[in-house]
Design a protein around this motif. Structure first.
Motif, PDB file in Angstrom:
ATOM      1  N   HIS A  46      22.910   2.484  -4.843  1.00 48.67           N
ATOM      2  CA  HIS A  46      21.733   3.152  -5.409  1.00 48.67           C
ATOM      3  C   HIS A  46      20.483   2.295  -5.199  1.00 48.67           C
ATOM      4  N   MET A  47      20.596   0.996  -5.430  1.00 51.27           N
ATOM      5  CA  MET A  47      19.469   0.086  -5.238  1.00 51.27           C
ATOM      6  C   MET A  47      19.045   0.075  -3.772  1.00 51.27           C
ATOM      7  N   ARG A  48      20.006   0.043  -2.874  1.00 54.03           N
ATOM      8  CA  ARG A  48      19.713   0.065  -1.444  1.00 54.03           C
ATOM      9  C   ARG A  48      18.948   1.342  -1.072  1.00 54.03           C
ATOM     10  N   ARG A  49      19.360   2.482  -1.618  1.00 52.89           N
ATOM     11  CA  ARG A  49      18.662   3.755  -1.345  1.00 52.89           C
ATOM     12  C   ARG A  49      17.240   3.723  -1.884  1.00 52.89           C
ATOM     13  N   ARG A  50      17.065   3.180  -3.076  1.00 50.17           N
ATOM     14  CA  ARG A  50      15.715   3.086  -3.660  1.00 50.17           C
ATOM     15  C   ARG A  50      14.800   2.254  -2.766  1.00 50.17           C
ATOM     16  N   LEU A  51      15.292   1.133  -2.274  1.00 50.91           N
ATOM     17  CA  LEU A  51      14.487   0.281  -1.411  1.00 50.91           C
ATOM     18  C   LEU A  51      14.267   0.932  -0.053  1.00 50.91           C
ATOM     19  N   LEU A  94       8.804  -6.427  -5.769  1.00 49.38           N
ATOM     20  CA  LEU A  94       8.340  -6.776  -7.107  1.00 49.38           C
ATOM     21  C   LEU A  94       9.144  -5.961  -8.106  1.00 49.38           C
ATOM     22  N   ALA A  95      10.039  -6.609  -8.833  1.00 46.50           N
ATOM     23  CA  ALA A  95      10.860  -5.933  -9.848  1.00 46.50           C
ATOM     24  C   ALA A  95      10.038  -5.867 -11.127  1.00 46.50           C
ATOM     25  N   VAL A  96       9.535  -4.671 -11.435  1.00 42.66           N
ATOM     26  CA  VAL A  96       8.553  -4.475 -12.507  1.00 42.66           C
ATOM     27  C   VAL A  96       9.183  -3.743 -13.690  1.00 42.66           C
ATOM     28  N   GLN A 134      -0.151  -5.583 -10.205  1.00 40.20           N
ATOM     29  CA  GLN A 134      -1.002  -4.494  -9.700  1.00 40.20           C
ATOM     30  C   GLN A 134      -1.951  -5.007  -8.618  1.00 40.20           C
ATOM     31  N   ALA A 135      -2.501  -6.193  -8.816  1.00 34.24           N
ATOM     32  CA  ALA A 135      -3.410  -6.779  -7.823  1.00 34.24           C
ATOM     33  C   ALA A 135      -2.682  -7.044  -6.509  1.00 34.24           C
ATOM     34  N   ILE A 136      -1.443  -7.490  -6.591  1.00 29.69           N
ATOM     35  CA  ILE A 136      -0.648  -7.731  -5.380  1.00 29.69           C
ATOM     36  C   ILE A 136      -0.395  -6.420  -4.642  1.00 29.69           C
ATOM     37  N   LYS A 137      -0.027  -5.391  -5.371  1.00 32.86           N
ATOM     38  CA  LYS A 137       0.223  -4.084  -4.741  1.00 32.86           C
ATOM     39  C   LYS A 137      -1.059  -3.546  -4.106  1.00 32.86           C
ATOM     40  N   GLN A 138      -2.195  -3.731  -4.758  1.00 36.47           N
ATOM     41  CA  GLN A 138      -3.484  -3.291  -4.211  1.00 36.47           C
ATOM     42  C   GLN A 138      -3.814  -4.064  -2.933  1.00 36.47           C
ATOM     43  N   THR A 139      -3.584  -5.367  -2.940  1.00 34.29           N
ATOM     44  CA  THR A 139      -3.822  -6.188  -1.754  1.00 34.29           C
ATOM     45  C   THR A 139      -2.949  -5.712  -0.597  1.00 34.29           C
ATOM     46  N   ALA A 140      -1.701  -5.413  -0.888  1.00 43.83           N
ATOM     47  CA  ALA A 140      -0.796  -4.905   0.146  1.00 43.83           C
ATOM     48  C   ALA A 140      -1.342  -3.614   0.746  1.00 43.83           C
ATOM     49  N   PHE A 141      -1.800  -2.718  -0.102  1.00 49.59           N
ATOM     50  CA  PHE A 141      -2.337  -1.439   0.360  1.00 49.59           C
ATOM     51  C   PHE A 141      -3.587  -1.648   1.214  1.00 49.59           C
ATOM     52  N   GLU A 142      -4.502  -2.482   0.724  1.00 54.00           N
ATOM     53  CA  GLU A 142      -5.769  -2.707   1.431  1.00 54.00           C
ATOM     54  C   GLU A 142      -5.571  -3.375   2.792  1.00 54.00           C
ATOM     55  N   ASN A 143      -4.488  -4.119   2.946  1.00 54.35           N
ATOM     56  CA  ASN A 143      -4.228  -4.834   4.198  1.00 54.35           C
ATOM     57  C   ASN A 143      -3.137  -4.182   5.043  1.00 54.35           C
ATOM     58  N   ASN A 144      -2.821  -2.938   4.732  1.00 55.83           N
ATOM     59  CA  ASN A 144      -1.812  -2.170   5.467  1.00 55.83           C
ATOM     60  C   ASN A 144      -0.433  -2.823   5.465  1.00 55.83           C
ATOM     61  N   HIS A 145      -0.099  -3.468   4.351  1.00 58.05           N
ATOM     62  CA  HIS A 145       1.217  -4.066   4.190  1.00 58.05           C
ATOM     63  C   HIS A 145       2.030  -3.324   3.124  1.00 58.05           C
ATOM     64  N   ASP A 146       1.560  -2.163   2.703  1.00 50.84           N
ATOM     65  CA  ASP A 146       2.231  -1.471   1.601  1.00 50.84           C
ATOM     66  C   ASP A 146       3.656  -1.055   1.945  1.00 50.84           C
ATOM     67  N   GLY A 147       3.984  -0.852   3.197  1.00 51.64           N
ATOM     68  CA  GLY A 147       5.357  -0.539   3.580  1.00 51.64           C
ATOM     69  C   GLY A 147       6.265  -1.759   3.622  1.00 51.64           C
ATOM     70  N   LYS A 148       5.678  -2.932   3.354  1.00 49.67           N
ATOM     71  CA  LYS A 148       6.435  -4.180   3.336  1.00 49.67           C
ATOM     72  C   LYS A 148       6.558  -4.742   1.923  1.00 49.67           C
ATOM     73  N   VAL A 149       5.903  -4.070   0.975  1.00 58.87           N
ATOM     74  CA  VAL A 149       5.920  -4.494  -0.424  1.00 58.87           C
ATOM     75  C   VAL A 149       6.398  -3.312  -1.262  1.00 58.87           C
ATOM     76  N   SER A 150       7.432  -3.549  -2.055  1.00 65.35           N
ATOM     77  CA  SER A 150       7.979  -2.499  -2.912  1.00 65.35           C
ATOM     78  C   SER A 150       7.702  -2.824  -4.378  1.00 65.35           C
ATOM     79  N   TRP A 151       7.195  -1.855  -5.079  1.00 66.69           N
ATOM     80  CA  TRP A 151       6.970  -1.920  -6.515  1.00 66.69           C
ATOM     81  C   TRP A 151       8.180  -1.221  -7.110  1.00 66.69           C
ATOM     82  N   LEU A 152       9.196  -1.995  -7.472  1.00 64.94           N
ATOM     83  CA  LEU A 152      10.470  -1.449  -7.918  1.00 64.94           C
ATOM     84  C   LEU A 152      10.491  -1.390  -9.439  1.00 64.94           C
ATOM     85  N   LEU A 153      10.349  -0.199  -9.984  1.00 63.70           N
ATOM     86  CA  LEU A 153      10.331  -0.034 -11.439  1.00 63.70           C
ATOM     87  C   LEU A 153      11.738  -0.203 -11.994  1.00 63.70           C
ATOM     88  N   ILE A 154      11.858  -1.076 -12.974  1.00 61.92           N
ATOM     89  CA  ILE A 154      13.149  -1.393 -13.575  1.00 61.92           C
ATOM     90  C   ILE A 154      13.249  -0.695 -14.930  1.00 61.92           C
TER      91      ILE A 154
END
Length: 123
Positions: free
Chosen positions: A11-16, A61-63, A79-99
């Protein structure tokens, strides 16, 4: 490993898989509740500043989803890290994993990282 543990890891693998462009890359995961804000920033800065490292790894990021965490300075940092990822086109390399279920989900994530040979920052 019990069937339940195997199912939780699957399940975790599918989420990621749904949140990352290249889910096969090694995972660098941070337990955002346990790791200090300074260490979270340090890990994220390395990820964003080192192109070779970023091409070989995904940042997860396990949140926690509870109100206490959402009101904390660590939540603002994440949130700032996720925003930085988005602004630098790295959002597909950073996962905000809600726990939602801390024990089972964090155990599954940690086992998945161990199996994959990634890095776990759990405090």
């Amino acid at each position: 490993m019990s069937r339940t543990q195997s199912e939780e890891m699957a399940h975790m693998r599918r989420r990621l898989f749904r949140t990352l462009e290249h889910p096969e890359r090694c995972i660098v995961a941070i337990d955002c509740r346990k790791v200090s804000i300074e260490q979270i920033k340090e890990i994220a800065n390395r990820f964003f500043s080192d192109e070779v490292y970023r091409e070989r790894h995904n940042l997860v990021l396990a949140v926690p989803t509870d109100d206490e965490f959402s009101q904390s300075p660590a939540f603002d940092c994440v949130q700032a890290i996720k925003q930085t990822a988005f602004e630098n086109n790295h959002d597909g390399k950073v996962s905000w994993l809600l726990i939602h279920q801390r024990d089972s989900e964090m155990n599954a994530l940690e086992r998945l990282i161990e199996q994959q040979g990634g890095q776990w920052f759990g405090g």
